[in-house]
Design an enzyme around this catalytic site. Structure first.
Site, mmCIF file in Angstrom:
data_model
loop_
_atom_site.group_PDB
_atom_site.id
_atom_site.type_symbol
_atom_site.label_atom_id
_atom_site.label_comp_id
_atom_site.label_asym_id
_atom_site.label_seq_id
_atom_site.Cartn_x
_atom_site.Cartn_y
_atom_site.Cartn_z
ATOM 1 N N ASN A 1 0.296 -0.990 5.424
ATOM 2 C CA ASN A 1 1.219 -0.265 6.318
ATOM 3 C C ASN A 1 0.567 -0.337 7.691
ATOM 4 O OD1 ASN A 1 3.278 1.828 4.713
ATOM 5 N ND2 ASN A 1 1.433 1.383 3.541
ATOM 6 N N CYS B 1 -4.887 -2.886 2.840
ATOM 7 C CA CYS B 1 -4.588 -2.793 4.272
ATOM 8 C C CYS B 1 -5.784 -3.069 5.180
ATOM 9 C CB CYS B 1 -3.939 -1.443 4.591
ATOM 10 S SG CYS B 1 -3.164 -1.491 6.218
ATOM 11 N N ASN C 1 -6.870 6.437 -1.663
ATOM 12 C CA ASN C 1 -5.809 5.466 -1.378
ATOM 13 C C ASN C 1 -6.063 4.296 -2.339
ATOM 14 O OD1 ASN C 1 -4.075 3.554 -0.340
ATOM 15 N ND2 ASN C 1 -4.534 4.026 1.796
ATOM 16 N N GLU D 1 0.866 -1.202 0.000
ATOM 17 C CA GLU D 1 0.000 0.000 0.000
ATOM 18 C C GLU D 1 0.896 1.243 0.000
ATOM 19 O OE1 GLU D 1 -1.547 0.823 3.960
ATOM 20 O OE2 GLU D 1 -3.330 1.820 3.151
ATOM 21 N N LYS E 1 -9.440 2.281 -1.739
ATOM 22 C CA LYS E 1 -9.651 1.723 -0.387
ATOM 23 C C LYS E 1 -10.998 2.157 0.200
ATOM 24 C CE LYS E 1 -7.028 1.374 3.984
ATOM 25 N NZ LYS E 1 -5.729 1.771 4.576
ATOM 26 N N GLU F 1 -5.795 8.997 7.568
ATOM 27 C CA GLU F 1 -6.374 8.531 6.296
ATOM 28 C C GLU F 1 -7.735 9.166 6.050
ATOM 29 O OE1 GLU F 1 -5.801 4.593 4.712
ATOM 30 O OE2 GLU F 1 -4.707 4.056 6.518
HETATM 31 N N1 CDV Z 1 -2.950 1.514 6.734
HETATM 32 C C1 CDV Z 1 -3.874 0.881 7.476
HETATM 33 O O1 CDV Z 1 -5.004 0.707 7.041
HETATM 34 N N2 CDV Z 1 -3.506 0.466 8.699
HETATM 35 C C2 CDV Z 1 -4.393 -0.148 9.648
HETATM 36 C C3 CDV Z 1 -4.006 0.186 11.057
HETATM 37 C C4 CDV Z 1 -4.246 1.602 11.366
HETATM 38 C C5 CDV Z 1 -4.756 -0.645 12.061
HETATM 39 C C6 CDV Z 1 -4.423 -1.671 9.516
HETATM 40 O O2 CDV Z 1 -5.508 -2.248 9.538
HETATM 41 O O3 CDV Z 1 -3.359 -2.288 9.447
#
Ligand code: CDV
Length: 317
Positions: A196, A171, A109, A49, A126, A145
């Site tokens: 991430n 993510c 994103n 990501e 996203k 975000e």
């Molecule tokens: N970049 C993300 O979406 N990170 C989230 C964190 C904040 C919990 C994740 O689900 O990994």
């Protein structure tokens, strides 16, 4: 438990990208891993990501500054064109996450699916955006975000590419069962994603190890429950001191991890994914057409948050 339909699948984990690192230097790292993936028989490689810059939502700044420094105005653009050129030369497809600025000035994103001829065949924005939009000056870092991105407007798509039906998410989406089920209902065989994940939770005192175990549980459970392969690529390690988890994995439809990174640096993992394994699960225990009962799942789309129990028949018929 083996079939003739197979795909070479690689995950290219990125170690940290610091604020001072240029996109060009990151693309050189991605190119090196793309070549390694191809040398290890991969037909497709998954990058993380927001793979071109540091994880900038951790910093408070105005949107205009973020756009200027961290968003891609075109894809491919001058810095990313070499990725497309090399993919075409090697004949390898890829998934790439990046911050997208649309021609109308909207911010998402985003991840793209690129085929082995270097055509962008799919785009995903996203849906599940974690974090907050306000400034939290007392927190050790931000997770902005919800400030920098709109909720994705393209839904969870599945594309026929590299001889396989592939879906994408990003993510935090990987923690939500709806993500995978919507793709499985479009016959996805592989779900690819980048992430991430800060090892420290700024909202509550979550034990650090849970960040890794909940990540793995989410991938393994959803791979099994939908009879599909999941390939997940981290950006990880300490970015200017801010630590993010590694543990990039390839998970089989059995729910088992078949490949896992050992480091928190640039690292490629690869496997030959036998698509027949997923078919077995989808023909038997998770034969959707035979066993799903959507007439009992209405609340999933009717409600967002949890509410009161619904009245139920007593069952004296
Ligand atoms: N970049 C993300 O979406 N990170 C989230 C964190 C904040 C919990 C994740 O689900 O990994």
């Amino acid at each position: 438990m083996s079939s003739t339909r197979k795909i070479g699948l690689a995950v290219a984990q990125l170690g940290p990208i610091h604020l001072a690192d240029s996109r060009e230097s990151v693309v050189q790292r991605l190119l090196a891993m793309m070549r390694e993936a191809k040398a290890r028989q991969a037909d497709f490689v998954v990058f993380p990501e927001l793979a071109l810059t540091t994880f900038f939502p951790r910093y408070w700044m105005e949107e205009a500054e973020a756009v200027d420094r961290f968003f891609e105005k075109t894809m491919p653009g001058p810095a990313t064109q070499p990725l497309f050129d090399e993919a075409k030369k090697l004949g390898i497809g890829f998934y790439l996450g990046y911050a997208e600025l649309t021609p109308k000035g909207r911010r998402f994103n985003t991840a793209i699916l690129v085929d082995p001829s270097a055509n962008i065949v799919g785009k995903y924005r996203k849906v599940h955006l974690p974090g907050h939009s306000d400034h939290k000056p007392d927190a050790p870092f931000q997770h902005l975000e919800k400030k920098f991105f709109e909720v994705g407007n393209l839904g969870f798509g599945v594309w026929d590419t590299t001889g396989v039906k592939m879906g994408m998410c990003i993510c935090n989406d990987r923690r939500w069962p709806e993500t995978y089920r919507v793709m499985a209902l479009q016959s996805a065989e592989i779900v690819v994603l980048g992430y991430n994940t800060p090892s420290h939770n700024i909202h509550w005192d979550e034990p650090a190890h849970l960040r890794t175990s909940t990540h793995l549980i989410s991938l393994q459970a959803n791979a099994y429950q939908n009879g599909l392969w999941v390939a997940a690529a981290a950006k990880c390690g300490r970015e200017d001191g801010f630590h993010m988890i590694g543990n990039s994995v390839i998970v089989a439809p059995t729910g088992e991890i078949v490949a896992r990174t050992l480091t928190e640096a640039d690292e490629v993992i690869a496997t030959v994914a036998d698509l027949g394994i997923g078919e077995l699960f989808r023909q038997h225990v998770f034969n959707f057409a035979k066993h799903r009962r959507p007439e009992h799942y209405g609340l999933i789309t009717e409600r967002t948050g949890a509410g009161e129990p619904l009245p139920r028949p007593v069952g004296d018929d």
